[in-house]
Design an enzyme around this catalytic site. Structure first.
Site, PDB file in Angstrom:
ATOM      1  N   HIS A 176       0.836  -1.030   0.075  1.00  0.00           N
ATOM      2  CA  HIS A 176       0.076  -0.045  -0.198  1.00  0.00           C
ATOM      3  C   HIS A 176       0.990   1.249   0.019  1.00  0.00           C
ATOM      4  CE1 HIS A 176      -3.637  -2.217   0.568  1.00  0.00           C
ATOM      5  NE2 HIS A 176      -3.186  -3.049   1.504  1.00  0.00           N
TER       6      HIS A 176
ATOM      7  N   ASP B 236      -6.510   1.738   3.959  1.00  0.00           N
ATOM      8  CA  ASP B 236      -5.116   1.484   3.576  1.00  0.00           C
ATOM      9  C   ASP B 236      -4.583   2.224   2.352  1.00  0.00           C
ATOM     10  OD1 ASP B 236      -4.297  -0.710   5.047  1.00  0.00           O
ATOM     11  OD2 ASP B 236      -5.324  -2.161   4.455  1.00  0.00           O
TER      12      ASP B 236
END
Length: 373
Positions: free
Chosen positions: A96, A270
């Site tokens: 991420h 995220d």
């Protein structure tokens, strides 16, 4: 190849990147598997189970990183872990990177080859390694949203499904992908009046045809989002832009006009979050309030149900990990375009376009760096 599986260092992260079954497969192919002692405890996997499968147990994460050629993790490495990475070592994990410039720079500086589960992408646009955790997070979103709607938790004091003679809560699901459909499945199953919004009319048609009567669908534009959000008791943020930072769909100015005690579960946190007021939280301190609207923004939601999540995740990741171990990462990526799309950082360069664009860093496509280069 020497495969290393360290214990997860992120707070309240109980998953592990391998199971005894996947260890057995790797050992049968001639690979060495090193597992940090206690790595499986949170997922109810004992060290002896790994040992019986053929793993070697090591006491320290430092030893796993030092010896491993391929490091398997669940979540992104913390700063002290990135210091353990070395030139040419392969890291395979959720990364991420789009909302996290500091981590991106640390991985670039490490010289390691960093492959992100969440950007491994099939030709049809599906994300096979993100999907299992999206399924878990989506289903959890309705559950935790229902919990935080309770008055002692700070919510409106509304039962998600209502009771005979009392209307149920309204749940707005922003995004009709894997997270969204699973959130809608559970929320509607609990009796909530559920509305799924998406910008893809084809996706909305599919959902409407497949789930007729379970929930409603609505095209996502600024007007429709605002109307639905202002009337909702529970909002699930399920927006995803592959590998890039999530755009804000719920803006700061909407919050004062929302219902007091409404709950937002921003699963997209995220990737930066689809709610302007979202910020990452942990399982230890999962919620905060802005303008009397409760925000649940835990960045590793599936970590709360690790026995389910570990098995679901490794079912999907291990075939790719074994391909890397069998062939080496370069040949594995050359043979599989989906895996090639997962390569984010290579030897100090950003190979994944959306991450480079998010941070204003030079983008050097993987083809030029390795495959055919």
């Amino acid at each position: 190849m020497i495969i290393g599986v360290p214990r997860e260092a992120k707070p309240e992260e109980y998953r592990v990147a391998a199971t005894p079954g996947s260890v057995r497969e790797a050992v049968a192919r001639g690979h060495t598997v090193l597992v940090e002692s206690g790595a499986g405890e949170g997922s109810s996997i004992e060290d002896t189970q790994f040992e019986r499968a053929g793993a070697r147990m090591l006491d320290r994460a430092e030893d796993v990183f030092e010896q491993a050629e391929l490091v398997l993790k669940v979540k992104e490495p913390l700063p002290h872990e990135t210091e353990l990475l070395r030139e040419g070592q392969v890291l395979f994990a959720f990364l991420h990177l789009a909302p996290d410039v500091d981590l991106t720079r640390r991985l670039v500086d490490s010289g390691a080859v960093c492959i992100a589960y969440e950007t491994v992408e099939l030709e049809d646009g599906t994300l096979p390694l993100l999907a299992p955790m999206s399924e878990v997070a989506g289903r959890m979103a309705a559950q935790v949203g229902s919990e935080y709607l309770q008055r002692p938790k700070g919510g409106r004091g509304v039962l998600l499904g209502g009771v005979p003679g009392v209307l149920p809560a309204t749940c707005a699901v922003l995004g009709g992908g894997v997270v969204g459909i699973n959130a809608a499945f559970v929320a509607s199953g609990m009796g909530a009046e559920t509305i799924v919004l998406d910008v893809d009319l084809g996706r909305l048609r599919y959902l409407d045809e497949t789930w007729t009567g379970r929930f409603q669908t609505l095209f996502s534009n600024a007007h429709n989002v605002e109307e639905v959000v202002l009337g909702a008791d529970l909002i699930v943020g399920a927006v995803l832009v592959h590998g890039a930072r999530t755009p804000w769909v719920v803006t700061r100015d909407m919050l004062p006009r929302m219902k007091d005690g409404a709950v937002i579960v921003d699963v997209a946190v995220d990737q930066g979050g689809c709610v302007e007021t979202s910020r990452p939280t942990t399982h230890a301190e999962p919620v905060f309030s802005v303008d009397a609207v409760l925000h649940y923004c835990v960045t590793n939601m599936p970590g709360a149900v690790p026995s389910t999540s570990t098995n679901a995740l490794t079912n999907a990741t291990i075939p790719y990990a074994l391909a890397i171990a069998d062939k080496g990462w370069e040949a594995a990526a050359a043979d599989d375009p989906a895996l090639a799309r997962g390569v984010n950082v290579v030897h100090g360069r950003v190979a994944y376009g959306p991450v480079a664009a998010a941070h204003g860093l030079p983008h050097e496509p993987l083809e030029g760096l390795v495959i055919g280069g």
